[in-house]
Scaffold this motif. Structure first.
Motif, PDB file in Angstrom:
ATOM      1  N   ASP A 157       0.835  -1.204   0.000  1.00 51.19           N
ATOM      2  CA  ASP A 157       0.000   0.000   0.000  1.00 51.19           C
ATOM      3  C   ASP A 157       0.872   1.256   0.000  1.00 51.19           C
ATOM      4  O   ASP A 157       0.601   2.218  -0.723  1.00 51.19           O
ATOM      5  CB  ASP A 157      -0.938  -0.016   1.206  1.00 51.19           C
ATOM      6  CG  ASP A 157      -1.989   1.068   1.136  1.00 51.19           C
ATOM      7  OD1 ASP A 157      -2.606   1.228   0.059  1.00 51.19           O
ATOM      8  OD2 ASP A 157      -2.193   1.754   2.160  1.00 51.19           O
ATOM      9  N   ALA A 158       1.924   1.258   0.791  1.00 43.99           N
ATOM     10  CA  ALA A 158       2.832   2.407   0.826  1.00 43.99           C
ATOM     11  C   ALA A 158       3.519   2.593  -0.527  1.00 43.99           C
ATOM     12  O   ALA A 158       3.682   3.726  -0.991  1.00 43.99           O
ATOM     13  CB  ALA A 158       3.873   2.224   1.931  1.00 43.99           C
ATOM     14  N   ASP A 159       3.904   1.498  -1.171  1.00 49.67           N
ATOM     15  CA  ASP A 159       4.511   1.587  -2.503  1.00 49.67           C
ATOM     16  C   ASP A 159       3.530   2.171  -3.513  1.00 49.67           C
ATOM     17  O   ASP A 159       3.894   3.010  -4.341  1.00 49.67           O
ATOM     18  CB  ASP A 159       4.976   0.212  -2.993  1.00 49.67           C
ATOM     19  CG  ASP A 159       6.225  -0.275  -2.290  1.00 49.67           C
ATOM     20  OD1 ASP A 159       6.895   0.539  -1.624  1.00 49.67           O
ATOM     21  OD2 ASP A 159       6.528  -1.478  -2.404  1.00 49.67           O
ATOM     22  N   ARG A 160       2.277   1.732  -3.453  1.00 52.36           N
ATOM     23  CA  ARG A 160       1.259   2.264  -4.380  1.00 52.36           C
ATOM     24  C   ARG A 160       1.058   3.763  -4.170  1.00 52.36           C
ATOM     25  O   ARG A 160       0.980   4.518  -5.124  1.00 52.36           O
ATOM     26  CB  ARG A 160      -0.073   1.535  -4.171  1.00 52.36           C
ATOM     27  CG  ARG A 160      -0.119   0.197  -4.834  1.00 52.36           C
ATOM     28  CD  ARG A 160      -1.542  -0.400  -4.745  1.00 52.36           C
ATOM     29  NE  ARG A 160      -1.424  -1.825  -4.773  1.00 52.36           N
ATOM     30  CZ  ARG A 160      -1.634  -2.645  -3.746  1.00 52.36           C
ATOM     31  NH1 ARG A 160      -2.032  -2.166  -2.586  1.00 52.36           N
ATOM     32  NH2 ARG A 160      -1.472  -3.936  -3.875  1.00 52.36           N
ATOM     33  N   ARG A 161       0.964   4.166  -2.903  1.00 53.95           N
ATOM     34  CA  ARG A 161       0.784   5.599  -2.616  1.00 53.95           C
ATOM     35  C   ARG A 161       1.964   6.414  -3.127  1.00 53.95           C
ATOM     36  O   ARG A 161       1.797   7.498  -3.668  1.00 53.95           O
ATOM     37  CB  ARG A 161       0.580   5.816  -1.117  1.00 53.95           C
ATOM     38  CG  ARG A 161      -0.812   5.467  -0.641  1.00 53.95           C
ATOM     39  CD  ARG A 161      -1.099   5.997   0.764  1.00 53.95           C
ATOM     40  NE  ARG A 161      -0.058   5.750   1.734  1.00 53.95           N
ATOM     41  CZ  ARG A 161       0.031   4.672   2.506  1.00 53.95           C
ATOM     42  NH1 ARG A 161      -0.863   3.726   2.422  1.00 53.95           N
ATOM     43  NH2 ARG A 161       1.020   4.542   3.366  1.00 53.95           N
ATOM     44  N   ALA A 162       3.178   5.885  -2.962  1.00 53.63           N
ATOM     45  CA  ALA A 162       4.373   6.588  -3.435  1.00 53.63           C
ATOM     46  C   ALA A 162       4.362   6.715  -4.952  1.00 53.63           C
ATOM     47  O   ALA A 162       4.711   7.769  -5.506  1.00 53.63           O
ATOM     48  CB  ALA A 162       5.633   5.862  -2.967  1.00 53.63           C
ATOM     49  N   ARG A 163       3.943   5.648  -5.663  1.00 52.44           N
ATOM     50  CA  ARG A 163       3.873   5.716  -7.121  1.00 52.44           C
ATOM     51  C   ARG A 163       2.822   6.724  -7.581  1.00 52.44           C
ATOM     52  O   ARG A 163       3.039   7.466  -8.542  1.00 52.44           O
ATOM     53  CB  ARG A 163       3.576   4.339  -7.708  1.00 52.44           C
ATOM     54  CG  ARG A 163       4.799   3.449  -7.788  1.00 52.44           C
ATOM     55  CD  ARG A 163       4.569   2.234  -8.656  1.00 52.44           C
ATOM     56  NE  ARG A 163       3.444   1.416  -8.252  1.00 52.44           N
ATOM     57  CZ  ARG A 163       3.481   0.455  -7.339  1.00 52.44           C
ATOM     58  NH1 ARG A 163       4.611   0.206  -6.721  1.00 52.44           N
ATOM     59  NH2 ARG A 163       2.417  -0.252  -7.059  1.00 52.44           N
ATOM     60  N   VAL A 164       1.686   6.770  -6.898  1.00 58.99           N
ATOM     61  CA  VAL A 164       0.640   7.741  -7.252  1.00 58.99           C
ATOM     62  C   VAL A 164       1.165   9.155  -7.055  1.00 58.99           C
ATOM     63  O   VAL A 164       0.977  10.023  -7.917  1.00 58.99           O
ATOM     64  CB  VAL A 164      -0.639   7.497  -6.418  1.00 58.99           C
ATOM     65  CG1 VAL A 164      -1.598   8.677  -6.513  1.00 58.99           C
ATOM     66  CG2 VAL A 164      -1.335   6.223  -6.865  1.00 58.99           C
TER      67      VAL A 164
END
Length: 152
Positions: A108-115
């Motif tokens: 989830d943290a990786d997804r937020r960072a990519r967004v």
């Protein structure tokens, strides 16, 4: 006669495990699960959130849930794991559930960072397009830090 592997698992705050009678150890890195026995070749790898398990000389098996960390085998007799967080336990199912929660949070943290990275990239492109459409003149009203200098 060999006493077995020495196993040390430590966080920045405390030493979780320091035993010297480990018969075998299992861990996993991004390439998959692997085992370590006394006499193993030197090894250095990064562990994702996972459960490390080891068997002691008396036959008992113990587990440690890790938030990820650095795994090192030295001299065929010493295994050291440095991690941010770790939990020792005997209930493998509970530790696996804890690891799944950590992995989910990490994804989830990786997804937020990519967004956020995509959002910043799009903003930079919009700024660049505005600049190019204005004929290379910086934005602004002609005063302040964005004042265009007169061409010679």
């Amino acid at each position: 006669m060999s006493r077995g592997l020495q196993l040390i698992i430590a966080t920045p705050a405390k030493l979780l495990i320091d035993v010297d009678d480990v018969r075998s150890l299992r861990a996993e890195d991004d390439s998959g699960a692997f085992g370590v026995l006394p006499g193993h070749a030197d090894l250095l790898t990064v562990l994702p959130p996972s459960v490390v398990r080891w068997t002691r000389a008396d036959g008992s098996t113990r587990y440690c849930a890790l938030s990820g960390g650095v795994f090192r085998v030295a001299g065929g007799k010493r295994v050291a794991i440095a991690c941010r967080r770790g939990a020792i336990g005997d209930d493998l199912a509970a530790l696996k559930a804890e690891i799944e929660a950590l992995r989910s949070a990490e994804l989830d943290a990786d997804r937020r960072a990519r967004v956020e990275q995509t959002r910043l990239h799009a903003r930079a492109l919009r700024q660049l397009m505005r600049y190019l459409r204005s004929g290379g003149r910086p934005p602004g009203d002609g005063e302040g830090p964005f004042t265009a200098e007169a061409a010679p």
